[in-house]
Each structure stands twice: as structure tokens, then as C-alpha cells.
Scaffold this motif. Structure first.
Motif, PDB file in Angstrom:
ATOM      1  N   GLY A   1      16.961 -36.623  40.756  1.00  0.00           N
ATOM      2  CA  GLY A   1      16.380 -37.301  39.602  1.00  0.00           C
ATOM      3  C   GLY A   1      16.488 -38.808  39.720  1.00  0.00           C
ATOM      4  N   ALA A   2      17.641 -39.299  40.188  1.00  0.00           N
ATOM      5  CA  ALA A   2      17.820 -40.737  40.369  1.00  0.00           C
ATOM      6  C   ALA A   2      16.980 -41.254  41.534  1.00  0.00           C
ATOM      7  CB  ALA A   2      19.300 -41.043  40.594  1.00  0.00           C
ATOM      8  N   ALA A   3      16.920 -40.487  42.614  1.00  0.00           N
ATOM      9  CA  ALA A   3      16.131 -40.923  43.774  1.00  0.00           C
ATOM     10  C   ALA A   3      14.657 -41.047  43.431  1.00  0.00           C
ATOM     11  CB  ALA A   3      16.324 -39.933  44.919  1.00  0.00           C
ATOM     12  N   ASP A   4      14.183 -40.209  42.523  1.00  0.00           N
ATOM     13  CA  ASP A   4      12.778 -40.284  42.114  1.00  0.00           C
ATOM     14  C   ASP A   4      12.475 -41.619  41.428  1.00  0.00           C
ATOM     15  OD1 ASP A   4      10.202 -38.724  41.764  1.00  0.00           O
ATOM     16  OD2 ASP A   4      10.635 -39.191  39.662  1.00  0.00           O
ATOM     17  N   ARG A   5      13.500 -42.235  40.825  1.00  0.00           N
ATOM     18  CA  ARG A   5      13.304 -43.502  40.115  1.00  0.00           C
ATOM     19  C   ARG A   5      13.681 -44.722  40.957  1.00  0.00           C
ATOM     20  NH1 ARG A   5      15.695 -41.265  34.298  1.00  0.00           N
ATOM     21  NH2 ARG A   5      14.739 -39.200  34.542  1.00  0.00           N
ATOM     22  N   ARG A   6      14.285 -44.473  42.091  1.00  0.00           N
ATOM     23  CA  ARG A   6      14.636 -45.578  42.996  1.00  0.00           C
ATOM     24  C   ARG A   6      14.252 -45.192  44.426  1.00  0.00           C
ATOM     25  NH1 ARG A   6      15.447 -47.115  38.550  1.00  0.00           N
ATOM     26  NH2 ARG A   6      17.262 -48.294  37.742  1.00  0.00           N
ATOM     27  N   ALA A   7      13.113 -44.573  44.581  1.00  0.00           N
ATOM     28  CA  ALA A   7      12.737 -44.029  45.894  1.00  0.00           C
ATOM     29  C   ALA A   7      12.714 -45.091  46.976  1.00  0.00           C
ATOM     30  CB  ALA A   7      11.371 -43.347  45.797  1.00  0.00           C
ATOM     31  N   GLU A   8      12.359 -46.323  46.614  1.00  0.00           N
ATOM     32  CA  GLU A   8      12.259 -47.391  47.616  1.00  0.00           C
ATOM     33  C   GLU A   8      13.629 -47.808  48.147  1.00  0.00           C
ATOM     34  OE1 GLU A   8      13.226 -49.275  43.771  1.00  0.00           O
ATOM     35  OE2 GLU A   8      11.837 -47.688  44.398  1.00  0.00           O
ATOM     36  N   ARG A   9      14.692 -47.410  47.445  1.00  0.00           N
ATOM     37  CA  ARG A   9      16.047 -47.787  47.862  1.00  0.00           C
ATOM     38  C   ARG A   9      16.722 -46.703  48.705  1.00  0.00           C
ATOM     39  NH1 ARG A   9      19.197 -50.916  44.866  1.00  0.00           N
ATOM     40  NH2 ARG A   9      20.360 -50.961  46.842  1.00  0.00           N
ATOM     41  N   ILE A  10      16.172 -45.485  48.691  1.00  0.00           N
ATOM     42  CA  ILE A  10      16.862 -44.348  49.302  1.00  0.00           C
ATOM     43  C   ILE A  10      16.306 -44.081  50.691  1.00  0.00           C
ATOM     44  CG2 ILE A  10      17.563 -41.946  49.028  1.00  0.00           C
ATOM     45  CD1 ILE A  10      18.580 -43.887  46.845  1.00  0.00           C
ATOM     46  N   GLU A  11      17.193 -44.112  51.685  1.00  0.00           N
ATOM     47  CA  GLU A  11      16.814 -43.831  53.066  1.00  0.00           C
ATOM     48  C   GLU A  11      16.700 -42.324  53.324  1.00  0.00           C
ATOM     49  OE1 GLU A  11      16.142 -45.060  57.174  1.00  0.00           O
ATOM     50  OE2 GLU A  11      16.267 -46.206  55.316  1.00  0.00           O
ATOM     51  N   ARG A  12      17.603 -41.558  52.718  1.00  0.00           N
ATOM     52  CA  ARG A  12      17.620 -40.106  52.948  1.00  0.00           C
ATOM     53  C   ARG A  12      18.411 -39.426  51.833  1.00  0.00           C
ATOM     54  NH1 ARG A  12      16.446 -36.613  57.065  1.00  0.00           N
ATOM     55  NH2 ARG A  12      15.789 -38.413  58.310  1.00  0.00           N
ATOM     56  N   ILE A  13      17.990 -38.231  51.476  1.00  0.00           N
ATOM     57  CA  ILE A  13      18.726 -37.380  50.542  1.00  0.00           C
ATOM     58  C   ILE A  13      19.340 -36.233  51.335  1.00  0.00           C
ATOM     59  CG2 ILE A  13      18.560 -35.826  48.565  1.00  0.00           C
ATOM     60  CD1 ILE A  13      16.116 -37.460  47.661  1.00  0.00           C
ATOM     61  N   VAL A  14      20.615 -35.974  51.133  1.00  0.00           N
ATOM     62  CA  VAL A  14      21.300 -34.843  51.768  1.00  0.00           C
ATOM     63  C   VAL A  14      21.659 -33.844  50.673  1.00  0.00           C
ATOM     64  CG1 VAL A  14      23.292 -34.079  53.094  1.00  0.00           C
ATOM     65  CG2 VAL A  14      22.220 -36.278  53.620  1.00  0.00           C
ATOM     66  N   HIS A  15      21.111 -32.633  50.776  1.00  0.00           N
ATOM     67  CA  HIS A  15      21.495 -31.584  49.818  1.00  0.00           C
ATOM     68  C   HIS A  15      22.510 -30.687  50.504  1.00  0.00           C
ATOM     69  CE1 HIS A  15      18.140 -28.878  51.460  1.00  0.00           C
ATOM     70  NE2 HIS A  15      17.698 -30.074  51.767  1.00  0.00           N
ATOM     71  N   LEU A  16      23.722 -30.728  49.978  1.00  0.00           N
ATOM     72  CA  LEU A  16      24.876 -30.091  50.600  1.00  0.00           C
ATOM     73  C   LEU A  16      25.099 -28.711  49.996  1.00  0.00           C
ATOM     74  CD1 LEU A  16      27.369 -30.084  52.398  1.00  0.00           C
ATOM     75  CD2 LEU A  16      28.519 -31.548  50.733  1.00  0.00           C
ATOM     76  N   ASP A  17      24.779 -27.682  50.784  1.00  0.00           N
ATOM     77  CA  ASP A  17      24.874 -26.278  50.363  1.00  0.00           C
ATOM     78  C   ASP A  17      24.212 -26.062  49.005  1.00  0.00           C
ATOM     79  OD1 ASP A  17      25.618 -23.825  51.507  1.00  0.00           O
ATOM     80  OD2 ASP A  17      27.187 -23.575  50.020  1.00  0.00           O
TER      81      ASP A  17
END
Length: 510
Positions: free
Chosen positions: A88-104
Motif C-alpha cells: 500500500g505504501a509502495a503504491d504511493r511512493r513507487a518512484e522511491r522503491i527499487e524492489r518489494i520483497v514479499h517474505l513467505d
């Protein structure tokens, strides 16, 4: 420099990342942990109106606190429930996020609440009707020490770490689970990495198999920006193997990882490839969700009821009773003088086992009521995820059930299925099978998490002296009848067919 932002899951706070933070910092990374409102510490009390948006705001605050230097890359890590506020946060700051890791955990979708990812089906149903469904009120008490496996496998977690996890656990605000996640779509281009904990029942091979089934919702997982890693541990790798988790996170930040193979639309998915043997052309009749494949016979004949695996998406086309592997078995049975019975049951989700079992029982009764079927000579044959349904028939086998067969079956719920309290446990039920013959086809290249359930069943069967014949396909994969077209595979299928039919006919002429 890479800046890792770590978001913890249900009932937990920043404390669970302690060892992982130390390892990442020693490797030269910048690390931030997110204190989620109402969860961070044993004395945390959920404030009124804490919901998913509250936790998204918590993550946003940490993202915004990280400097914007040109060489600073943010890798956002969400464990368990934590992936929901993270995405949810990455959707609002997508330009700042290099990668999302979903852990299990899976990647959440727009409009779906975090409750949908809670593994325990009965708990999901209870919470869905709880007071505070507006996403604002109430809390879910944290697990007691012995209850953590309901939320994910604790394999590998030291006793002291589990004690601390319990002592520091906080109530989960219900609003965080009930409020739907709202995404604009801005997060879609952000690269992702899934870290799968095989001890909790998920593996890269299992995900690849689900992709091959052709579910359109899973196709994005084959995007080159999507990678995967495995860790041979339970649901809490930050407690069981923090050094190994650190290595995986650093490699994920570097863009490494396994990439899934896309579905070849020209060849089609493996389960829709031709059956490995030539099959006779026999009459087929369709009765609702049940198909009968009929032999050339005047008198009533035994029947073999084939039960497909799953879960299979409700909108999958063709449906399982038209899959070449299953129709191949049914046609072979009819060619050898018995009635082949194929059904579509409603195992579309892991919470659907009860109604799928009811569909199987109804199909059996439909077949037994047909005048062309000898109602006292029935065999049941289960495949893959349908294997759990064998428990009903092993526990109280009726006199007319002459044989039960299972091919590359799942014979116990996997840890992350949320079915710990289900009655559908074949390893327990086999003690009541009496002299019912069981024919089990085992593939040598089975996914380890599924193979373990087969070995558990065989050990239980040996202990109680059950009549189990094992047919091995040493080089076979799950679904080998359409993907491993070899003499070894053909021999195994012929052996299984012959054995099941011998039991069904019970010495009567075919």
C-alpha cells in the motif's frame, strides 16, 4: 547504498528483525524497521480506529524519512501481514522503491483485505462477520505459545526465540485485517522478489506448477522483473535463519533470483498435453457435473470414480473432466470393461474441501444408481490435491468400495493451508481402513513438501498394517501422464490400471 525497510507481520513488532538488522548492517546496508501502530511491543494496546491505512501511514513515514540521495535504493520487505501495508505504501511512493520483497507471503491485490491471506479458514469466516467490520474496532488476541503453528510453521525456530515471540506478541487490530487494500496501479512496475519458506509448504516448483495450470492471475509472476528465492525453513526465517535470510535479501536487492518460465501459449500448459497412451474411443455421457465413460457390456459393470486435484480456479477452461490425463484414464477403464466416472468438484480454494468432498460423495451415489453400474463394485481414484478427500473413505470404507487409488497425492494439509484442525488427514484415517486395498502411485521427482505427506501416510499405513501397494515412477514428475511421456511412465500407468481393475472386478470376468 541500499536502504532496507523491514515491515513485520501479525502480532509482531520491530523486535523480530533484531538479528537480521545486525547481519544487514554488518554487510554495509542501511536498515530501518517500521513500528506499526498498536503492535510494537508487549505493552502495545491497539488505539481506536487502527486499520490498514494506519499501518500504510506508518510505512510511508519511514520511507519519507530515508534520504533521497541519488545512490540510495529502497528495498521494501514485508513479512506475512506486513506485505499489505508495505505494498500500500509502495503504491504511493513507487518512484522511491527499487524492489518489494514479499517474505513467505503472497502479493496482495487491489480491493482485497489482509483477512483473505489468513491461513485458518474457520478463523477467516469468524472474523469476516465480527463486529467492527467497518475496519475500525476490536482486536484479535495474540497466539498462545502452542498456537503459533496455526499462523505458519515454526520449523527451525529455537525454543528461546519462540518463547520471546510469545512474550512480545501484541493483539492485532481487526481493522488492519478487514479494511480492503486500495491500490492505484502505480506499484505494478516495481520489481518484486518472493522469498518462499519451503518448511511452510511453498516452493518455487509449486508456484511454477500453478502457473502452468494457466491461471491468468498468476501470469504476472513470469515477468522478468519478478524473482524468487527459497529458504529451507518455516514461516519465521528472521528467527530461524537470520544469516541466510540476510544473504537472500542482499541478493534480491542486486536483482538476483530464480525467474519462472512463462507458459508457452503455442504448446499449451502441461496438463492439457495428450495422454501418454493411445486410448479407446468409447461412449461418454454427461450428467450435470459427472461424465460416464461406458464399456461395451450388457450387464452391470464395476465403476472407477476419478477425483481430480486442486484447487482449480472456478473459471478455468477446460474444466478438469476434460483434461487429457483424466479422460485418458477414464477411457482406458471403459476399454477394459468398467465404467469410468469423471466429475468436476468445487475445490476452487483451500477452504473448499468440505464441499468438494460432498461433490465426490454425490458423484459416487449417482454412479451407483446407474443401472449399468454394479453398485457393489466401486473403486475411487484420487489425484494430487484431491488426496485429502481419501480420508473420508479410509476412515469408514463402505462394503462396496473395492479399492482406493491415489496418484501423486497430497496426503496431509501443507503447513500454510490453514487446515490444521480438518478431519481430512489420511495418515490418521488409514488406521480404520481395514482390509481395503490402497494403490499409491509415487513419483520420484515429486515436490519435497508433497513427498513428505506421502511418506507420513506410508509410515502410518505400515504401523497399522494397511494393505498399500506402492507403484514407483522414479523419473516421474507431478502430473507425469502428460509431461513425462516415457516407457517408464506408461508401465506405471498400466500397472496401476490393471491393479485397480483387478480389485474392482474381484475375480469376476471382465
Amino acid at each position: 547504498m541500499t536502504a532496507f525497510i523491514l515491515v513485520s507481520g501479525m502480532f509482531t513488532g520491530t523486535h523480530i528483525w533484531q538479528d537480521t538488522v545486525a547481519h544487514l548492517t554488518a554487510a554495509g546496508a542501511e536498515v530501518h524497521t517500521v513500528a506499526l501502530t498498536g503492535l510494537d511491543g508487549p505493552s502495545a494496546v491497539a488505539a481506536p480506529r487502527v486499520d490498514l491505512e494506519t499501518h500504510i501511514a506508518d510505512v510511508l513515514a519511514v520511507i519519507d524519512s530515508v534520504g533521497v540521495a541519488g545512490d540510495r535504493r529502497i528495498v521494501l520487505v514485508g513479512h506475512d501481514y506486513g506485505i499489505h501495508p508495505a505494498v500500500g505504501a509502495a503504491d504511493r511512493r513507487a518512484e522511491r522503491i527499487e524492489r518489494i520483497v514479499h517474505l513467505d507471503s503472497g502479493l496482495p491485490r487491489d480491493g482485497v483485505p489482509a483477512l483473505a491471506a489468513v491461513p485458518d479458514q474457520s478463523l477467516r469466516e469468524r472474523l469476516a462477520g465480527a463486529d467492527g467490520a467497518d475496519g475500525t474496532d476490536g482486536v484479535l488476541p495474540p497466539p498462545a505459545h502452542e498456537e503459533w503453528p496455526r499462523w505458519g510453521s515454526t520449523a527451525g525456530v529455537p525454543d528461546a526465540a519462540l518463547d520471546r515471540l510469545t512474550a512480545l506478541a501484541a493483539p492485532q487490530p481487526l481493522g488492519t485485517l478487514l479494511q480492503p487494500l486500495r491500490l492505484t496501479g502505480a506499484v505494478e512496475p516495481v520489481p518484486t522478489t518472493g522469498v518462499l519458506c519451503t518448511g511452510n509448504g511453498t516452493s518455487i516448483e509449486l508456484v511454477q506448477m500453478l502457473v502452468r495450470l494457466g491461471d491468468p492471475a498468476l501470469r504476472p509472476l513470469t515477468d522478468p522483473r519478478v524473482t524468487f528465492f527459497e529458504l529451507p525453513t518455516g514461516h519465521w526465517p528472521m528467527l530461524s535463519c537470520p544469516a541466510e535470510l540476510t544473504d537472500v535479501l542482499l541478493r534480491a536487492a542486486a536483482g538476483e533470483g530464480h525467474r519462472l518460465e512463462p507458459v508457452d501459449d503455442t504448446a499449451g500448459p502441461g496438463h492439457l498435453q495428450p495422454f501418454l497412451m493411445d486410448v479407446p474411443d468409447v461412449p461418454r455421457e454427461r450428467h450435470g457435473n459427472v461424465d460416464l465413460y461406458l464399456p461395451d457390456a450388457e450387464e452391470p459393470r464395476p465403476a472407477v470414480v476419478f477425483v481430480h486435484g486442486g484447487p482449480v480456479p472456478a473459471d478455468a477452461r477446460p474444466t478438469p473432466r476434460d483434461w487429457p490425463g483424466l479422460t485418458g484414464y477414464a477411457r482406458c477403464v471403459a476399454g477394459d470393461g468398467a465404467v469410468g466416472v469423471l466429475l468436476d468438484h468445487r475445490l476452487h480454494d483451500l477452504g473448499d474441501y468440505e464441499r468438494a468432498a460432498a461433490d465426490v460423495a454425490a458423484a459416487v451415489e449417482l454412479a451407483r444408481a446407474d443401472p449399468r453400474v454394479d453398485q457393489d463394485r466401486i473403486a475411487l481414484w484420487f489425484f494430487s490435491g484431491g488426496g485429502l478427500i481419501t480420508a473420508d473413505w479410509l476412515d469408514a470404507p463402505p462394503a462396496w468400495l473395492r479399492c482406493l487409488a491415489a496418484t501423486y497425492p497430497v496426503l496431509a494439509p501443507l503447513p500454510n493451508w490453514g487446515l490444521s484442525e480438518t478431519r481430512l488427514r489420511p495418515a490418521r484415517a488409514v488406521a480404520n481402513a481395514g482390509d481395503l486395498p490402497v494403490v499409491l502411485t509415487r513419483v520420484g521427482r515429486e515436490m519435497p513438501e508433497i513427498a513428505a505427506t506421502v511418506e507420513e501416510f506410508l509410515a502410518a499405513a505400515k504401523d497399522c498394517g494397511a494393505d498399500v501397494e506402492v507403484i514407483d515412477v522414479p523419473n516421474g514428475h507431478h502430473g507425469f501422464e502428460t509431461i513425462d511421456v516415457t516407457d517408464e511412465s506408461r508401465t506405471a500407468v498400466r500397472h496401476a490400471l490393471r491393479t485397480v481393475l483387478d480389485h474392482a472386478f474381484g475375480g469376476h470376468a471382465r
